[in-house]
Enzyme design. Sequence first.
Site, short mmCIF file in Angstrom:
data_model
loop_
_atom_site.label_atom_id
_atom_site.label_comp_id
_atom_site.label_asym_id
_atom_site.label_seq_id
_atom_site.Cartn_x
_atom_site.Cartn_y
_atom_site.Cartn_z
N GLU B 30 27.18 13.50 5.28
CA GLU B 30 26.91 12.83 6.74
C GLU B 30 27.83 13.33 7.81
OE1 GLU B 30 28.25 8.68 5.71
OE2 GLU B 30 26.77 8.68 3.95
N GLU B 61 24.53 7.30 0.18
CA GLU B 61 25.25 7.93 -0.74
C GLU B 61 24.78 8.25 -2.05
OE1 GLU B 61 26.45 5.64 1.32
OE2 GLU B 61 27.83 6.90 2.43
N PHE B 84 34.89 9.54 2.61
CA PHE B 84 36.20 8.70 2.13
C PHE B 84 35.65 8.67 0.60
CE2 PHE B 84 36.63 8.05 6.29
CZ PHE B 84 38.05 8.07 6.73
N ALA B 85 36.83 8.91 -0.38
CA ALA B 85 36.48 8.74 -1.82
C ALA B 85 36.14 7.25 -2.03
CB ALA B 85 37.79 9.01 -2.62
N ASP B 86 36.23 6.49 -1.33
CA ASP B 86 35.85 5.11 -1.42
C ASP B 86 34.16 4.77 -1.31
OD1 ASP B 86 39.01 3.84 -0.38
OD2 ASP B 86 38.19 5.59 0.68
N PHE B 87 33.72 5.69 -0.49
CA PHE B 87 32.15 5.71 -0.46
C PHE B 87 31.51 6.37 -1.64
CE2 PHE B 87 33.02 6.20 4.42
CZ PHE B 87 33.82 4.88 4.44
N HIS B 130 39.46 2.56 2.96
CA HIS B 130 39.47 4.05 3.21
C HIS B 130 40.62 4.65 2.76
CE1 HIS B 130 36.41 2.50 5.97
NE2 HIS B 130 35.83 3.73 6.28
C1 LIG Z 1 28.84 3.55 2.63
C2 LIG Z 1 29.45 4.28 3.74
N1 LIG Z 1 28.90 5.51 4.14
C3 LIG Z 1 29.79 6.12 5.18
C4 LIG Z 1 30.58 5.36 6.21
C5 LIG Z 1 31.07 6.06 7.14
N2 LIG Z 1 30.76 5.39 8.65
C6 LIG Z 1 31.22 4.38 9.03
S1 LIG Z 1 30.42 3.85 10.35
C7 LIG Z 1 29.21 5.01 10.15
C8 LIG Z 1 27.84 4.97 11.19
C9 LIG Z 1 27.64 3.78 11.28
O1 LIG Z 1 26.31 3.46 12.01
P1 LIG Z 1 25.54 2.33 12.33
O2 LIG Z 1 25.40 1.47 11.13
O3 LIG Z 1 24.40 2.66 13.15
O4 LIG Z 1 26.57 1.14 13.01
P2 LIG Z 1 27.23 1.65 14.59
O5 LIG Z 1 28.56 2.55 14.05
O6 LIG Z 1 26.18 2.65 15.18
O7 LIG Z 1 27.62 0.22 15.14
C10 LIG Z 1 29.58 5.71 8.97
C11 LIG Z 1 28.57 6.92 8.63
C12 LIG Z 1 30.92 4.06 5.63
N3 LIG Z 1 31.84 3.28 6.17
N4 LIG Z 1 30.35 3.53 4.64
#
Ligand SMILES: Cc1ncc(C[n+]2csc(CCOP(=O)(O)OP(=O)(O)O)c2C)c(N)n1
Lengths: 326, 328
Positions: B30, B61, B84-87, B130
Amino acid sequence: MSRVSNQAARVLGMLRTMHVIREFEEAAGRAWHAGHVRGSVHQYVGQEAIAVGVCANLRPTDYISSNHRGHGHSIAKGADPVGMMKELFGRADGTCGGKGGSMHIADFSIGMLGANGVVADGATIAVGAAQAIKILRQDRVAVTFFGDGAINRGPLMESFNWAKIYNLPVLFVCEHNGYAATTRTADVTAGEGFVARARSFGIDGESVDGNDLLAVDAAAERLIARIRAGGGPAYLFATTYRHHPHNTRDTGNYRTQDEIDRWKQKDPIARTTAWLLSQGVAQEEITSIENEARALIERAFEAALVAPLPSPSAAYTDVQDVGAPQ
Amino acid sequence: MITEMTYAEAARLALEQEMERDPRVWALGEDLGPEGGLAGQYRGLQEKFGPDRVVDTPISESMIMAAAVGAAVAGTRPVAELRFADFALCAADELVNQAAKIRYMFNGQSRVPLVTRQAVGMRGGTAAQHSQSTEAWWVHIPGLVVVTPATPADNHGLLKAAIRCDDPVVYLEHKGLWGMKGPVDPDAGPIPLGKADLVRRGDDLTLVTWSGMRVECAKAAEMLAREGIAVDLIDLRTLWPWDREKVFESVSRTGRLLIAQEAVRVGGFGAEVAAEVGEALWSKLRAPIRRLGAPRTPVPFSLPLEEACRVSPEQIVAAAVEMTKGKT
Ligand SMILES: Cc1ncc(C[n+]2csc(CCOP(=O)(O)OP(=O)(O)O)c2C)c(N)n1
Ligand SMILES: [Mg+2]
């Protein structure tokens, strides 16, 4: 006030909450940049009409779940912004005692089952909560808020199928702001996107301009009434935009200033204000609720600054009942 | 020519060099293009190699890991970035049930030469979802290699080795180290997997660590030296396989083993090292083996709570002093 319609009075109340959210988010951003808040903060500025328009149709006993951009949802559901600000500052009397932080605010006393650091996981939990509502034969609904980026995670698709086959009382609210972090969701989403996916599981709903508070409120009212009546899961697809970068660490350089400016023209607070004025609500009344919101958040900020930090021993509490942490 | 660069830049350079060297190497994850990775560790690579070799993915993921597995058995060498290793836990099934099993189940017909990069550890208030240090989870899975670089030079050499390795490699970069600067020889080749780094030499006590905790251990070793206690500081660098030879040689000499890790102490990798050393060298030990690690709690948000879960140089020093009391 007495001269205006019931509808205007209701909208004025919602405008007050939108202002509280906006002031909260701007203050949270300032606090982060000033070094008072650790981690990062995902601001909800620009999207307030969705949380407020939906939650205005919920009861304290209804559930919501949220994502990483969760402050607005919590406030709209009735969480105390002072406790939330203290949580951002890591204080002992914050909403979660300083253990959670910005991305992990929950307030079970008002049915807020938690923001979430893992994209799409809030939605799956809401479906489980809806299943409990069904098992316990309660008169409640569960609402989950997630972004357009979440729809490409498998668990969300599993949650659609699940909610439908068990006919669960859940509303899926997709806040489509066009971006998942720094990526345009259109570039990584196949087909017609969220609505087509929800429909393909037999879930019906409505699409609205998410910056139009009245439209969100009206759609949510219809959908939630239908869910309460046993109609099963529904979706609300709300198109919107976040004014700020993804979070306080993000530079936001993947969006043009022109795009941001165009969306600011459609600001949900300005639009709601204009509508209220057209309904004969006095400008002074609107100004005064704005000032009230600002004062409330200033007090929250000041209170958070001086609130005590947790004692280190609190790190070891609430891990689990059986077995000490060491 | 030795150059100063950060831990993140060193990894970026290694990936760039490997992609130049071998057209089968590609990366997916991502925000790799627009953002260039959490810490710029992919910056500019999509421009250089194009969107087919540095692929921006949806938030999917399981599919990121699964695509890497499928592409690895079909002739490429993917680098799957899980941020993040968490994901990465969202893709644990693909890693554990597929990547780690395919070679064995299918009697060696295929290898699974993928690298999955996952940022571990605390970084100033990143909180429960995280901040996790998950290395021991993966060490427990037969079939996986687990690498934990702790310096810029190691992040360069070990990433090269991981990419050239034919086994699936879990490559855990520590978020707290991204900005750390250090000397890197850009022309250096891969650092062999399974070889620890003897960071500092001393005959009183063996201090074993890995990942971000190396920094705290180096500080502690310095403090101990001032108190007249000389430690062998060993950074394992790779947890599977791990360098028993170097650790055993050291403990045979010092008779004392202290292990420090950022991860939860219970069931952590330190327990494995302690048990192996205890079995092999019990007659040479002059003090009980000790392990320092986090309490068994999720990582809390607020600073004083987070600190309570962190192993400090002072704690390491205190343990070492106790262990060497009346040393001969
Ligand atoms: C499973 C997972 N993958 C990646 C992330 C990292 N991450 C946090 S917010 C985000 C984008 C989310 O986009 P959206 O769902 O459209 O929400 P918005 O931020 O636009 O409100 C990502 C990739 C995460 N928190 N959890
Ligand atoms: Mg989005």
